[in-house]
Structures are given as C-alpha cells and as structure tokens.
Write a protein that holds these residues in place. Structure first.
Motif, PDB file in Angstrom:
ATOM      1  N   GLN A  29       0.934  -0.962   0.093  1.00  0.00           N
ATOM      2  CA  GLN A  29       0.119   0.285   0.204  1.00  0.00           C
ATOM      3  C   GLN A  29       0.244   1.481  -0.115  1.00  0.00           C
ATOM      4  O   GLN A  29       1.641   1.602   1.152  1.00  0.00           O
ATOM      5  N   ARG A  30       0.687   2.465  -0.928  1.00  0.00           N
ATOM      6  CA  ARG A  30       1.777   2.799  -1.630  1.00  0.00           C
ATOM      7  C   ARG A  30       1.605   3.994  -0.101  1.00  0.00           C
ATOM      8  O   ARG A  30       3.086   4.471   0.049  1.00  0.00           O
ATOM      9  N   ASP A  31       0.688   4.052   0.296  1.00  0.00           N
ATOM     10  CA  ASP A  31       0.313   5.735   0.773  1.00  0.00           C
ATOM     11  C   ASP A  31       0.602   5.777   2.097  1.00  0.00           C
ATOM     12  O   ASP A  31       0.211   6.075   2.784  1.00  0.00           O
ATOM     13  N   LEU A  59       0.446  20.912  -6.894  1.00  0.00           N
ATOM     14  CA  LEU A  59       1.594  19.915  -7.231  1.00  0.00           C
ATOM     15  C   LEU A  59       1.865  19.367  -8.116  1.00  0.00           C
ATOM     16  O   LEU A  59       0.835  19.148  -8.896  1.00  0.00           O
ATOM     17  N   VAL A  60       3.089  19.562  -7.889  1.00  0.00           N
ATOM     18  CA  VAL A  60       4.053  19.256  -9.859  1.00  0.00           C
ATOM     19  C   VAL A  60       4.413  18.381  -9.940  1.00  0.00           C
ATOM     20  O   VAL A  60       5.339  17.684  -8.661  1.00  0.00           O
ATOM     21  N   ARG A  61       3.692  17.351 -10.394  1.00  0.00           N
ATOM     22  CA  ARG A  61       4.710  16.081 -10.617  1.00  0.00           C
ATOM     23  C   ARG A  61       5.574  15.784 -12.049  1.00  0.00           C
ATOM     24  O   ARG A  61       4.873  15.968 -13.101  1.00  0.00           O
ATOM     25  N   ASN A  62       5.877  14.725 -11.587  1.00  0.00           N
ATOM     26  CA  ASN A  62       6.993  14.077 -13.226  1.00  0.00           C
ATOM     27  C   ASN A  62       6.151  12.909 -13.829  1.00  0.00           C
ATOM     28  O   ASN A  62       6.875  11.840 -12.945  1.00  0.00           O
ATOM     29  N   ASN A  63       6.135  12.691 -15.353  1.00  0.00           N
ATOM     30  CA  ASN A  63       4.526  12.157 -15.553  1.00  0.00           C
ATOM     31  C   ASN A  63       6.152  11.027 -16.054  1.00  0.00           C
ATOM     32  O   ASN A  63       5.081  10.324 -17.425  1.00  0.00           O
ATOM     33  N   THR A  64       7.065  11.333 -16.357  1.00  0.00           N
ATOM     34  CA  THR A  64       7.679   9.948 -16.589  1.00  0.00           C
ATOM     35  C   THR A  64       7.787   8.694 -16.695  1.00  0.00           C
ATOM     36  O   THR A  64       7.126   8.492 -15.433  1.00  0.00           O
ATOM     37  N   LYS A  65       8.123   7.827 -17.787  1.00  0.00           N
ATOM     38  CA  LYS A  65       7.667   6.881 -17.415  1.00  0.00           C
ATOM     39  C   LYS A  65       8.834   5.908 -17.770  1.00  0.00           C
ATOM     40  O   LYS A  65       9.116   6.245 -18.402  1.00  0.00           O
ATOM     41  N   VAL A  66       9.336   5.014 -16.987  1.00  0.00           N
ATOM     42  CA  VAL A  66      10.215   4.602 -17.093  1.00  0.00           C
ATOM     43  C   VAL A  66      10.482   2.900 -17.817  1.00  0.00           C
ATOM     44  O   VAL A  66       9.414   2.504 -17.705  1.00  0.00           O
ATOM     45  N   ILE A  67      11.586   3.270 -18.873  1.00  0.00           N
ATOM     46  CA  ILE A  67      11.456   2.047 -19.943  1.00  0.00           C
ATOM     47  C   ILE A  67      12.476   0.710 -19.887  1.00  0.00           C
ATOM     48  O   ILE A  67      13.529   1.359 -18.779  1.00  0.00           O
ATOM     49  N   PRO A  68      12.200  -0.259 -20.119  1.00  0.00           N
ATOM     50  CA  PRO A  68      13.095  -1.346 -19.668  1.00  0.00           C
ATOM     51  C   PRO A  68      14.389  -1.359 -20.086  1.00  0.00           C
ATOM     52  O   PRO A  68      14.752  -1.883 -20.978  1.00  0.00           O
ATOM     53  N   THR A 100       5.685   5.085 -10.955  1.00  0.00           N
ATOM     54  CA  THR A 100       4.446   6.096 -10.794  1.00  0.00           C
ATOM     55  C   THR A 100       2.836   5.773 -11.001  1.00  0.00           C
ATOM     56  O   THR A 100       2.911   5.253 -12.217  1.00  0.00           O
ATOM     57  N   VAL A 101       1.834   5.880 -10.026  1.00  0.00           N
ATOM     58  CA  VAL A 101       0.985   5.349 -10.434  1.00  0.00           C
ATOM     59  C   VAL A 101       0.150   6.093 -11.550  1.00  0.00           C
ATOM     60  O   VAL A 101      -0.133   6.414 -12.512  1.00  0.00           O
ATOM     61  N   TYR A 102       1.244   7.606 -11.987  1.00  0.00           N
ATOM     62  CA  TYR A 102       0.699   8.663 -13.028  1.00  0.00           C
ATOM     63  C   TYR A 102       1.608   8.386 -14.505  1.00  0.00           C
ATOM     64  O   TYR A 102       2.200   9.716 -15.022  1.00  0.00           O
ATOM     65  N   ALA A 103       2.382   7.697 -14.373  1.00  0.00           N
ATOM     66  CA  ALA A 103       3.713   7.330 -15.375  1.00  0.00           C
ATOM     67  C   ALA A 103       3.286   7.459 -16.687  1.00  0.00           C
ATOM     68  O   ALA A 103       2.425   6.981 -16.853  1.00  0.00           O
ATOM     69  N   LYS A 104       3.589   8.056 -17.618  1.00  0.00           N
ATOM     70  CA  LYS A 104       2.997   8.296 -18.929  1.00  0.00           C
ATOM     71  C   LYS A 104       3.877   8.555 -20.638  1.00  0.00           C
ATOM     72  O   LYS A 104       3.177   8.230 -21.585  1.00  0.00           O
ATOM     73  N   VAL A 105       4.634   9.330 -20.150  1.00  0.00           N
ATOM     74  CA  VAL A 105       5.521   9.828 -21.127  1.00  0.00           C
ATOM     75  C   VAL A 105       6.974   8.916 -21.057  1.00  0.00           C
ATOM     76  O   VAL A 105       8.182   8.789 -20.439  1.00  0.00           O
ATOM     77  N   PRO A 106       6.780   7.422 -22.013  1.00  0.00           N
ATOM     78  CA  PRO A 106       8.460   6.719 -21.797  1.00  0.00           C
ATOM     79  C   PRO A 106       9.214   7.643 -22.046  1.00  0.00           C
ATOM     80  O   PRO A 106       9.371   8.358 -22.906  1.00  0.00           O
ATOM     81  N   GLY A 107      10.529   6.711 -21.849  1.00  0.00           N
ATOM     82  CA  GLY A 107      11.660   7.410 -21.191  1.00  0.00           C
ATOM     83  C   GLY A 107      12.849   8.009 -20.809  1.00  0.00           C
ATOM     84  O   GLY A 107      14.018   8.161 -21.159  1.00  0.00           O
ATOM     85  N   PHE A 139       2.579   7.538  -3.868  1.00  0.00           N
ATOM     86  CA  PHE A 139       0.870   8.435  -4.134  1.00  0.00           C
ATOM     87  C   PHE A 139       0.370   7.434  -5.360  1.00  0.00           C
ATOM     88  O   PHE A 139       0.761   6.556  -5.478  1.00  0.00           O
ATOM     89  N   THR A 140      -0.938   7.736  -4.723  1.00  0.00           N
ATOM     90  CA  THR A 140      -2.168   6.379  -5.066  1.00  0.00           C
ATOM     91  C   THR A 140      -3.417   7.015  -5.564  1.00  0.00           C
ATOM     92  O   THR A 140      -3.507   8.340  -5.539  1.00  0.00           O
ATOM     93  N   PRO A 141      -3.580   6.626  -7.238  1.00  0.00           N
ATOM     94  CA  PRO A 141      -5.513   7.122  -7.262  1.00  0.00           C
ATOM     95  C   PRO A 141      -6.063   7.795  -6.219  1.00  0.00           C
ATOM     96  O   PRO A 141      -6.601   8.490  -6.372  1.00  0.00           O
ATOM     97  N   GLU A 142      -6.020   7.428  -5.472  1.00  0.00           N
ATOM     98  CA  GLU A 142      -7.317   7.524  -4.457  1.00  0.00           C
ATOM     99  C   GLU A 142      -6.999   9.152  -3.581  1.00  0.00           C
ATOM    100  O   GLU A 142      -7.497   9.994  -3.317  1.00  0.00           O
ATOM    101  N   LEU A 143      -5.169   9.041  -3.402  1.00  0.00           N
ATOM    102  CA  LEU A 143      -4.437  10.064  -2.613  1.00  0.00           C
ATOM    103  C   LEU A 143      -4.820  11.103  -3.665  1.00  0.00           C
ATOM    104  O   LEU A 143      -5.599  12.448  -2.870  1.00  0.00           O
ATOM    105  N   PHE A 144      -4.543  10.574  -5.149  1.00  0.00           N
ATOM    106  CA  PHE A 144      -4.796  11.959  -5.817  1.00  0.00           C
ATOM    107  C   PHE A 144      -6.170  12.763  -5.724  1.00  0.00           C
ATOM    108  O   PHE A 144      -6.802  13.740  -5.809  1.00  0.00           O
TER     109      PHE A 144
END
Length: 353
Positions: free
Chosen positions: A22-24, A56-65, A167-174, A185-190
């Motif tokens: 449970q992340r939060d 609240l400013v978050r980095n939406n980068t997504k980790v690639i393998p 992160t639960v909001y990761a969106k942009v691969p790279g 953070f969780t979706p429910e917390l947001f």
C-alpha cells in the motif's frame, strides 16, 4: 564545498529492497524549514499539510526497460547496456556500457535471439557510448521483451511487476530511472487532493545519468551534470505562472520536478512552454526561484540529491533530519520513505544552517 560535508553513515538494513504493497502507508517526515521542526506521519497524511490553491507538480515520465544484457559480436564477451537518452539521430541512444574499454566505433552487440542489435557510432568518456539500434517492429515493444527495469545497484533483486518501479501517473516513456518521490501516491489519494482544491500539474523530465551519476570530485564546484530532457507544456506553464503571481505555493514532487521547474524559471524568469535539455546542478548557495515546498525521498550520501535538499533547507539541518530518520528507522532510497519540506526560508542564512 567539500563533498565530505554531505556524507553520513547509513545502516545497510535501512535500504529498502522492495516497495510497500500500500503505497501511501509509507512513512512521512514532515519538516518545517522555517521553525526547524520535525513531525512523523504516514504519507497519506500529507493531505493535512496541503491547502486549497496549492499546485502540486509531478514528473510524469515513464521508466522503460532500459537495461539490456547482450553479447559483443566481435569477441563473444558479455556486455550490459543501459539506455540513458534518445538522441536526434534515428534509433540512436546515449548509453552507459559495461566493459566499455573494448567497445569502439563500429563494435556490435546483440541481444536475446538477435532480434535486437546495436552498433557503436561514437565514443565518449566514463563508459558513455552512442549506440545505433537495429530491430524489426516497434522499439519499445522489443525493449519490453528483452530489457529489464534499470533498478539502482543497491536494490538486490528485480521487481516481480514492472509497475512496482513506476509512479501510478507514469505516462511519457523515456526514463532510465523512476521519479521515486512519486511512488507514495495512489489514485485515491490524488482524488482527495484534487477534491480539496489543490491543482495537480504534470511536467516531464526523462531521467538519465545526470540524476544518479555519483559525484567523484573532491569539491562540488567541479561536478558537472549530464544533460537530461525536460518539458513544460503551455497549460502547465499558465497554471504555474498564475499561481506564482497570486503567491500560491508550488510544491514539487521529487528532485526531478525541482530541476525542471528551477531550470525553466531560472532561464526565462517565468514558467514557459519549453522542451529542452537541462544540466542544472543545485547545491548550497543556490537560491530557489520556482519551488516553495518539496516532497522527496531519503537519498544516498554525498549525492547531488542530498545537495539539492541541502540547498533547500540548509546542509546542517538536512543532515540532522537524516540522523533523525536513521534513529527512527525510516526506510531509505528508491523504495523507501519520504519527507515533506515546507515553510518560509531565508536563503541568505542557508549556508549557516
């Protein structure tokens, strides 16, 4: 400053090896940098420290393998390649290559069943190579099949689910690493945060070697960050400029959000829609211009990230808070606990704190 000024002793058992289910429910050290007070909370309690109008400013980068295990075609030797940053040339990436001394221009590496190969097209210092990749189909799909998540070396085993290192909001691969302050953070917390009247803004910094490269110099002024690509779009810039004009708090989730915001604002004197490289290095003596409060994890000794936090609330106070975290057995590093730092701050006194 002497790099040893940012050192501290950390018991190995406090280095978190896996995320909480449970992340939060992770722990949160709440720090008032003006009054120099510390509170011990759960991360989900952060909503009690946010007020309507905060951004609240978050980095939406997504980790690639991005970690590839391959074989050198010319010698048959084992070779590990970590993708750091995509370059403008087609299918060419800046990479950190293990055993790079034998990887010259023209050297070839093959991965898996040979459906992915790469050729060295440029040699740079410190094991960095520009590698051009050859494959059939969609590159990210090939990576998903052959690559591994690029976990830091202090995490001893691979995650069972790649989403555990997102992160639960990761969106942009790279990214070659995760913006780990966002793990809590969780979706429910947001949902609760937005319902309270706090705006949530996404920006992007694709994390590469600049963020986690160790500092090898004696004096911090001699350290140079590698460049990383960051982006703020027009909508985010407008929200941030309005908040700044109205005196509302801008709260950065993680050091990569800090570096993006401070880089853009410092360059243009305002938040501006931009997509560009940054090599900003924040250490004590730097006066923050964009960020009013910070959510961040506990970082490695003598790292650029400890220096960034020290610039935000003073070096001695930062190390005191770290000592307190060790005494209270907080979990450290990527999968560890976090701190929320807020309050007014006199940067003219920062070097004394």
């Amino acid at each position: 400053m002497d790099i040893e000024l940012f050192d501290f002793a950390l018991p190995e058992e406090l280095i978190a090896q896996s995320p909480l289910k449970q992340r939060d429910e992770s722990r949160l050290m709440v720090i008032d940098r003006e009054d120099q007070t510390i509170e011990h909370k759960k991360f989900k309690d952060i909503i009690d420290y946010l007020v309507p109008g905060d951004v609240l400013v978050r980095n939406n980068t997504k980790v690639i393998p991005a970690r590839l295990i391959g074989t050198k075609v010319e010698t048959g030797g084992h070779c590990e390649v970590l993708l750091l940053k995509q370059l403008e040339e087609k299918d060419t990436w800046e990479c950190l290559v293990g055993g790079a001394h034998s990887v010259k221009v023209g050297s070839n590496i093959t991965f898996g069943d040979g459906s992915l190969t790469c050729t060295c097209v440029k040699v740079l210092p410190e094991g960095i190579r520009h590698m051009q990749f050859h494959y059939q189909g969609i590159f990210l799909e090939v990576l998903e099949r052959l690559g591994k998540m690029p976990l830091p070396p202090y995490i001893k085993k691979q995650v069972e689910d790649n989403n555990d290192y997102q992160t639960v909001y990761a969106k942009v691969p790279g990214s070659a690493a995760a913006p780990t302050a966002g793990f809590h953070f969780t979706p429910e917390l947001f949902e609760k945060i937005k319902a309270k009247g706090i705006e949530v803004v996404d920006i992007t910094l694709n994390i590469g070697l600049g963020t986690f490269r160790p500092v090898k110099v004696k004096d911090t002024k001699d350290h140079h960050m590698h460049t990383e690509l960051c982006e703020i779009d027009e909508k985010a810039a407008a929200i941030l400029n309005k908040a700044k004009a109205e005196g509302r708090r801008i709260i950065a989730v993680g050091t990569t959000s800090v570096r993006t915001l401070e880089s853009i604002y410092g360059k243009y004197g305002e938040f501006k829609a931009a997509k560009e490289n940054t090599s900003i290095f924040i250490s004590p003596g730097y006066e923050y211009k964009a960020v009013d409060a910070l959510i961040t994890n506990f970082h490695l000794p003598k790292s650029t990230l400890v220096m960034l936090v020290s610039a935000f609330m003073g070096r001695q106070w930062t190390l005191h808070c770290y000592e307190e975290a060790i005494k209270e057995k907080y979990r450290f590093f990527s999968f560890g606990d976090s701190m929320f730092i807020y309050g007014k701050f006199d940067y003219s006194k920062a070097m004394d704190l």
